[in-house]
Design a protein around this motif. Structure first.
Motif, PDB file in Angstrom:
ATOM      1  N   PRO A   1       6.655  14.438  -9.342  1.00  0.00           N
ATOM      2  CA  PRO A   1       6.083  14.152 -10.453  1.00  0.00           C
ATOM      3  C   PRO A   1       5.389  12.491 -10.093  1.00  0.00           C
ATOM      4  O   PRO A   1       6.270  11.911  -9.767  1.00  0.00           O
ATOM      5  CB  PRO A   1       7.031  14.257 -11.767  1.00  0.00           C
ATOM      6  CG  PRO A   1       8.551  14.015 -10.687  1.00  0.00           C
ATOM      7  CD  PRO A   1       8.066  15.165  -9.836  1.00  0.00           C
ATOM      8  N   VAL A   2       4.792  12.197 -10.954  1.00  0.00           N
ATOM      9  CA  VAL A   2       3.963  10.867 -10.743  1.00  0.00           C
ATOM     10  C   VAL A   2       3.822  10.283 -12.530  1.00  0.00           C
ATOM     11  O   VAL A   2       3.851  11.248 -13.535  1.00  0.00           O
ATOM     12  CB  VAL A   2       2.771  11.062 -10.912  1.00  0.00           C
ATOM     13  CG1 VAL A   2       2.016   9.362 -10.910  1.00  0.00           C
ATOM     14  CG2 VAL A   2       2.722  11.118  -9.159  1.00  0.00           C
ATOM     15  N   GLU A   3       4.990   9.058 -12.453  1.00  0.00           N
ATOM     16  CA  GLU A   3       5.233   8.453 -14.042  1.00  0.00           C
ATOM     17  C   GLU A   3       4.314   7.440 -14.539  1.00  0.00           C
ATOM     18  O   GLU A   3       4.124   6.255 -13.481  1.00  0.00           O
ATOM     19  CB  GLU A   3       6.297   8.714 -14.068  1.00  0.00           C
ATOM     20  CG  GLU A   3       6.654   8.022 -15.966  1.00  0.00           C
ATOM     21  CD  GLU A   3       7.492   8.129 -16.166  1.00  0.00           C
ATOM     22  OE1 GLU A   3       9.137   8.150 -14.915  1.00  0.00           O
ATOM     23  OE2 GLU A   3       8.579   7.552 -17.331  1.00  0.00           O
ATOM     24  N   VAL A   4       3.578   7.019 -15.406  1.00  0.00           N
ATOM     25  CA  VAL A   4       2.616   6.292 -15.541  1.00  0.00           C
ATOM     26  C   VAL A   4       3.359   5.565 -17.127  1.00  0.00           C
ATOM     27  O   VAL A   4       3.648   6.247 -18.251  1.00  0.00           O
ATOM     28  CB  VAL A   4       1.159   6.360 -16.270  1.00  0.00           C
ATOM     29  CG1 VAL A   4       0.319   5.231 -16.380  1.00  0.00           C
ATOM     30  CG2 VAL A   4       0.511   7.184 -15.392  1.00  0.00           C
TER      31      VAL A   4
ATOM     32  N   THR B   1      -4.622   7.683  -8.811  1.00  0.00           N
ATOM     33  CA  THR B   1      -4.992   9.279  -7.750  1.00  0.00           C
ATOM     34  C   THR B   1      -4.267   8.839  -5.956  1.00  0.00           C
ATOM     35  O   THR B   1      -4.395   9.500  -6.029  1.00  0.00           O
ATOM     36  CB  THR B   1      -6.821   8.639  -6.932  1.00  0.00           C
ATOM     37  OG1 THR B   1      -7.372   7.732  -6.941  1.00  0.00           O
ATOM     38  CG2 THR B   1      -7.246   9.482  -8.069  1.00  0.00           C
ATOM     39  N   ASN B   2      -3.635   7.356  -5.958  1.00  0.00           N
ATOM     40  CA  ASN B   2      -2.764   7.383  -4.816  1.00  0.00           C
ATOM     41  C   ASN B   2      -2.355   7.080  -5.045  1.00  0.00           C
ATOM     42  O   ASN B   2      -1.497   8.575  -4.400  1.00  0.00           O
ATOM     43  CB  ASN B   2      -2.755   5.322  -4.813  1.00  0.00           C
ATOM     44  CG  ASN B   2      -3.801   5.267  -4.463  1.00  0.00           C
ATOM     45  OD1 ASN B   2      -4.898   5.627  -3.513  1.00  0.00           O
ATOM     46  ND2 ASN B   2      -4.547   3.691  -3.742  1.00  0.00           N
ATOM     47  N   ALA B   3      -1.712   7.245  -6.312  1.00  0.00           N
ATOM     48  CA  ALA B   3      -0.017   7.782  -6.306  1.00  0.00           C
ATOM     49  C   ALA B   3       0.089   9.639  -6.018  1.00  0.00           C
ATOM     50  O   ALA B   3       1.058  10.051  -5.390  1.00  0.00           O
ATOM     51  CB  ALA B   3       0.624   7.809  -8.380  1.00  0.00           C
ATOM     52  N   LEU B   4      -0.975  10.463  -6.692  1.00  0.00           N
ATOM     53  CA  LEU B   4      -0.652  11.213  -6.259  1.00  0.00           C
ATOM     54  C   LEU B   4      -1.550  11.975  -5.178  1.00  0.00           C
ATOM     55  O   LEU B   4      -0.308  13.434  -4.676  1.00  0.00           O
ATOM     56  CB  LEU B   4      -2.314  12.517  -7.041  1.00  0.00           C
ATOM     57  CG  LEU B   4      -1.735  12.420  -8.879  1.00  0.00           C
ATOM     58  CD1 LEU B   4      -3.139  12.309  -9.646  1.00  0.00           C
ATOM     59  CD2 LEU B   4      -0.966  12.921  -9.509  1.00  0.00           C
TER      60      LEU B   4
ATOM     61  N   GLU C   1       6.950   9.451  -5.836  1.00  0.00           N
ATOM     62  CA  GLU C   1       7.708   9.958  -5.394  1.00  0.00           C
ATOM     63  C   GLU C   1       7.530  10.100  -3.704  1.00  0.00           C
ATOM     64  O   GLU C   1       7.699  10.956  -2.969  1.00  0.00           O
ATOM     65  CB  GLU C   1       8.971  11.121  -5.642  1.00  0.00           C
ATOM     66  CG  GLU C   1       9.471  10.854  -7.402  1.00  0.00           C
ATOM     67  CD  GLU C   1      10.555  11.685  -6.913  1.00  0.00           C
ATOM     68  OE1 GLU C   1      10.664  13.104  -6.946  1.00  0.00           O
ATOM     69  OE2 GLU C   1      10.685  12.158  -8.583  1.00  0.00           O
ATOM     70  N   GLY C   2       6.037   9.069  -3.110  1.00  0.00           N
ATOM     71  CA  GLY C   2       5.557   9.280  -1.525  1.00  0.00           C
ATOM     72  C   GLY C   2       6.481   9.034  -1.044  1.00  0.00           C
ATOM     73  O   GLY C   2       7.596   8.528  -0.437  1.00  0.00           O
ATOM     74  N   PRO C   3       5.930   8.412   0.486  1.00  0.00           N
ATOM     75  CA  PRO C   3       6.170   8.303   1.305  1.00  0.00           C
ATOM     76  C   PRO C   3       7.212   6.389   1.292  1.00  0.00           C
ATOM     77  O   PRO C   3       7.736   6.197   2.190  1.00  0.00           O
ATOM     78  CB  PRO C   3       5.856   7.528   2.747  1.00  0.00           C
ATOM     79  CG  PRO C   3       4.071   8.452   1.690  1.00  0.00           C
ATOM     80  CD  PRO C   3       4.395   8.580   0.511  1.00  0.00           C
ATOM     81  N   GLY C   4       6.855   5.394   0.587  1.00  0.00           N
ATOM     82  CA  GLY C   4       7.417   4.472   0.068  1.00  0.00           C
ATOM     83  C   GLY C   4       6.567   4.306   0.936  1.00  0.00           C
ATOM     84  O   GLY C   4       5.557   3.619   1.914  1.00  0.00           O
ATOM     85  N   LEU C   5       6.441   2.337   0.775  1.00  0.00           N
ATOM     86  CA  LEU C   5       5.965   1.418   2.177  1.00  0.00           C
ATOM     87  C   LEU C   5       7.479   0.398   2.440  1.00  0.00           C
ATOM     88  O   LEU C   5       8.067  -0.448   1.520  1.00  0.00           O
ATOM     89  CB  LEU C   5       4.779   0.532   1.065  1.00  0.00           C
ATOM     90  CG  LEU C   5       3.992   1.818   0.815  1.00  0.00           C
ATOM     91  CD1 LEU C   5       2.926   1.127  -0.745  1.00  0.00           C
ATOM     92  CD2 LEU C   5       2.975   1.344   2.316  1.00  0.00           C
ATOM     93  N   SER C   6       6.852  -0.001   3.669  1.00  0.00           N
ATOM     94  CA  SER C   6       8.078  -1.313   4.143  1.00  0.00           C
ATOM     95  C   SER C   6       7.502  -2.570   3.301  1.00  0.00           C
ATOM     96  O   SER C   6       6.523  -2.529   2.993  1.00  0.00           O
ATOM     97  CB  SER C   6       7.614  -1.510   5.929  1.00  0.00           C
ATOM     98  OG  SER C   6       6.824  -1.961   5.951  1.00  0.00           O
ATOM     99  N   PRO C   7       8.705  -3.773   3.448  1.00  0.00           N
ATOM    100  CA  PRO C   7       7.840  -4.195   2.901  1.00  0.00           C
ATOM    101  C   PRO C   7       6.469  -5.397   3.461  1.00  0.00           C
ATOM    102  O   PRO C   7       5.996  -6.435   3.216  1.00  0.00           O
ATOM    103  CB  PRO C   7       8.871  -5.695   2.892  1.00  0.00           C
ATOM    104  CG  PRO C   7       9.770  -4.763   3.678  1.00  0.00           C
ATOM    105  CD  PRO C   7       9.541  -4.007   3.691  1.00  0.00           C
ATOM    106  N   THR C   8       6.094  -5.342   4.610  1.00  0.00           N
ATOM    107  CA  THR C   8       5.242  -6.051   5.109  1.00  0.00           C
ATOM    108  C   THR C   8       3.976  -5.124   5.346  1.00  0.00           C
ATOM    109  O   THR C   8       2.837  -5.856   4.627  1.00  0.00           O
ATOM    110  CB  THR C   8       5.369  -5.763   6.945  1.00  0.00           C
ATOM    111  OG1 THR C   8       6.317  -6.325   7.438  1.00  0.00           O
ATOM    112  CG2 THR C   8       4.224  -6.363   7.674  1.00  0.00           C
ATOM    113  N   GLN C   9       4.448  -3.310   4.707  1.00  0.00           N
ATOM    114  CA  GLN C   9       3.052  -3.352   4.497  1.00  0.00           C
ATOM    115  C   GLN C   9       2.482  -3.182   3.139  1.00  0.00           C
ATOM    116  O   GLN C   9       1.183  -3.375   2.519  1.00  0.00           O
ATOM    117  CB  GLN C   9       3.528  -1.602   4.351  1.00  0.00           C
ATOM    118  CG  GLN C   9       3.581  -1.158   5.967  1.00  0.00           C
ATOM    119  CD  GLN C   9       4.167   0.142   6.109  1.00  0.00           C
ATOM    120  OE1 GLN C   9       5.001   0.788   5.087  1.00  0.00           O
ATOM    121  NE2 GLN C   9       4.063   1.390   7.268  1.00  0.00           N
TER     122      GLN C   9
END
Ligand code: ADP
Length: 399
Positions: free
Chosen positions: A309-312, A298-301, A328-336
Motif C-alpha cells: 500500500p501507499v499512504e497519503v 506516482t513515484n511511490a506507486l 514500502e519501496g526500496p528506500g534511499l540512502s542519505p546521499t541519494q
C-alpha cells in the motif's frame, strides 16, 4: 652554543626546503609592501624566473606590469590589492580569500590569494605573508562549464517549446480519430440491428484500431508530460515559473489527486488520512500543488511493489500544512536523499515496479521549486530497504 647554532641552521635550511618545495606561491612583504622573500612556485606564478632585487622591489613598483584585476576583469586600485588590504590589517582566508587576474609574461593568470599581516612586538603590522594558488585552469573550466550549461538550458527551452506545438496537434487528432471510430462502430452496430446482417468482422477490426489508438494516446500522454517537464525546467531556470495564487482547500486537492490515481491504478491500495475537523485553507496555485502531490504519489506507486500500500496524509500544525506520501519501496540512502532533488538525477539500479515508465529525473526538482515558490519546504525520510516518506509543507491562510 655552537650546537644550538648548528641546530638553528639545520632548522632554517629545513624550512627553506619546505618553502621552495611548496606548490603554492608564497611571498613575504615588509610593512611598506617591499618584497622580502618569494618561493619558486611564486616566481613561476608571476612569470619571473629570477628573484627580483628585493631591496628595490615593491609590490607597487610597476603596477602596470601586472595589470591587477578582480575576477570580473575590473582593474583594481592599489588599495584594493590583496597586499594593501592585508597590510591594512585584513586577514584573507577561506571564503575571504580573493581571486585576482594578473598579466604575466606567460599570459593571463587567475590567482586565488590569501594571506595575513605579520605583527611586531608592539602589535604594529610589520609585514605580510601572501599565499597564491594558481586557479587559471580551474576557473577556465568553470567558465566553460557554465557556458555549456547555459547553452543546454537554452537548447532545452527552445526544443521543448518547439516540440509542444506538434504534440498538441497530435493529441487533438487522436481525440478526433477516437470520436470518429466510436461513431463508426456505433453506426455499424445500429445498421446491423436494422438490417440483421453480420458485421462482427468489421466491428472487431475497428475495435482493434480503437485499442491501438488508446495505446498511442497513452504514449503521447507520456511524451507530453516529459515535454511539459522540460518546459517547466527551462521556465524555472529563467525565473519564469509564474504561479496563479488563489484561495484553495488543500484537503480537497489531496482528495482529488487520490481519486484520479485510484482510478488509474485500480489494483493498488492508496490510503488517505485527512484532518477530521476543518478545511485547510491556502493561498496557492492549486494546479501546481496537484502536480506535486501527483508526482510524489506516482513515484511511490512506481517504485513500490504492486501488493504494497501507499499512504497519503495531510496534517496541520499551527499555521502550517504538511502533506506526506509513504511507500514500502526500496528506500534511499542519505546521499541519494540529497541528490534526488537535483535536475536529471535518477538512482541507479532502482527498478520500476509498475508500467508507467521512467521519467527524465525532473519531477522532484520541479516539485521542490514549486513548493519553495509557495514559501514551503520539501523533504524525504527514508531507510534503505524499508520505504520512503516524501513530504512538503505549505503556509496556511491565517485564521
Ligand atoms: P523520475 O521521473 O525519474 O521519477 P523524479 O525526479 O521524480 O524523476 O525522481 C528522481 C529519482 O528519485 C527517481 O529516478 C528515483 O530513482 C528516485 N525516487 C523518487 N521517488 C522515489 C521513491 N518513492 N522511492 C524510491 N526512489 C524514488
Amino acid at each position: 652554543m655552537q650546537q644550538a647554532e648548528q641546530e638553528a641552521a639545520a632548522r632554517t635550511s629545513q624550512l627553506e626546503a619546505v618553502f621552495e618545495a611548496m606548490t603554492d606561491g608564497v611571498i613575504f612583504f615588509d610593512g611598506q609592501g617591499h618584497l622580502l622573500e618569494i618561493n619558486a612556485a611564486g616566481l613561476a606564478m608571476i612569470g619571473r624566473d629570477a628573484r627580483p632585487d628585493y631591496s628595490l622591489s615593491s609590490a607597487y613598483g610597476r603596477p602596470s606590469r601586472y595589470f591587477v584585476r578582480d575576477e570580473h576583469g575590473q582593474l583594481l586600485s592599489h588599495d584594493q590589492w590583496p597586499i594593501s588590504r592585508i597590510l591594512n590589517g585584513e586577514t584573507l582566508k577561506n571564503e575571504r580569500a580573493v581571486d585576482v587576474i594578473i598579466r604575466t609574461r606567460d599570459g593571463e593568470k587567475q590567482l586565488n590569494v590569501s594571506g595575513a599581516p605579520v605583527y611586531g612586538p608592539e602589535g604594529r603590522i610589520v609585514g605580510a605573508v601572501v599565499v597564491m594558488h594558481d586557479v587559471t585552469e580551474r576557473r577556465r573550466f568553470e567558465v566553460a562549464l557554465r557556458e555549456a550549461n547555459r547553452r543546454m538550458d537554452e537548447f532545452l527551452g527552445i526544443a521543448s517549446h518547439e516540440l509542444k506545438t506538434p504534440l498538441t496537434s497530435i493529441k487533438g487528432y487522436i481525440q478526433l480519430m477516437a470520436r470518429r471510430l466510436t461513431n463508426s462502430i456505433h453506426q455499424i452496430i445500429t445498421a446491423k440491428s436494422l438490417t440483421n446482417t453480420d458485421s462482427d468482422e468489421q466491428t472487431q477490426f475497428l475495435e482493434g484500431l480503437q485499442d491501438l489508438l488508446e495505446r498511442t494516446d497513452h504514449q503521447v500522454g507520456r511524451l507530453n508530460r516529459m515535454v511539459n517537464e522540460l518546459l517547466d525546467v527551462s521556465r524555472i531556470q529563467a525565473n519564469k515559473l509564474d504561479l496563479i495564487l488563489e484561495p484553495c482547500d488543500l484537503a480537497t486537492i489531496v482528495q482529488e489527486v487520490i481519486q484520479d490515481q485510484r482510478q488509474i491504478n485500480l489494483a493498488r491500495t492508496i490510503l488517505l488520512e485527512l484532518p477530521s475537523d476543518r478545511a485547510v485553507q491556502l493561498l496557492a496555485d492549486a494546479d501546481r500543488i496537484r502536480e506535486v502531490i501527483s508526482n510524489y504519489l506516482t513515484n511511490a506507486l512506481k517504485y513500490s511493489a504492486e501488493d504494497r500500500p501507499v499512504e497519503v496524509s495531510l496534517q496541520t500544525q499551527e499555521q502550517v500544512a504538511l502533506v506526506s506520501v509513504s511507500d514500502e519501496g526500496p528506500g534511499l540512502s542519505p546521499t541519494q536523499q540529497e541528490y534526488i532533488w537535483e535536475r536529471f538525477y535518477q538512482v541507479e539500479g532502482v527498478e520500476l515496479q509498475s508500467s508507467s515508465g521512467t521519467g527524465l529525473g525532473l519531477g522532484l526538482y520541479i516539485c521542490r521549486k514549486i513548493i519553495e515558490l509557495h514559501q514551503g519546504e520539501v523533504g524525504v525520510q527514508s531507510v534503505p530497504g524499508k520505504g520512503s516518506t516524501f513530504w512538503f509543507t505549505l503556509p496556511m491562510i491565517k485564521e
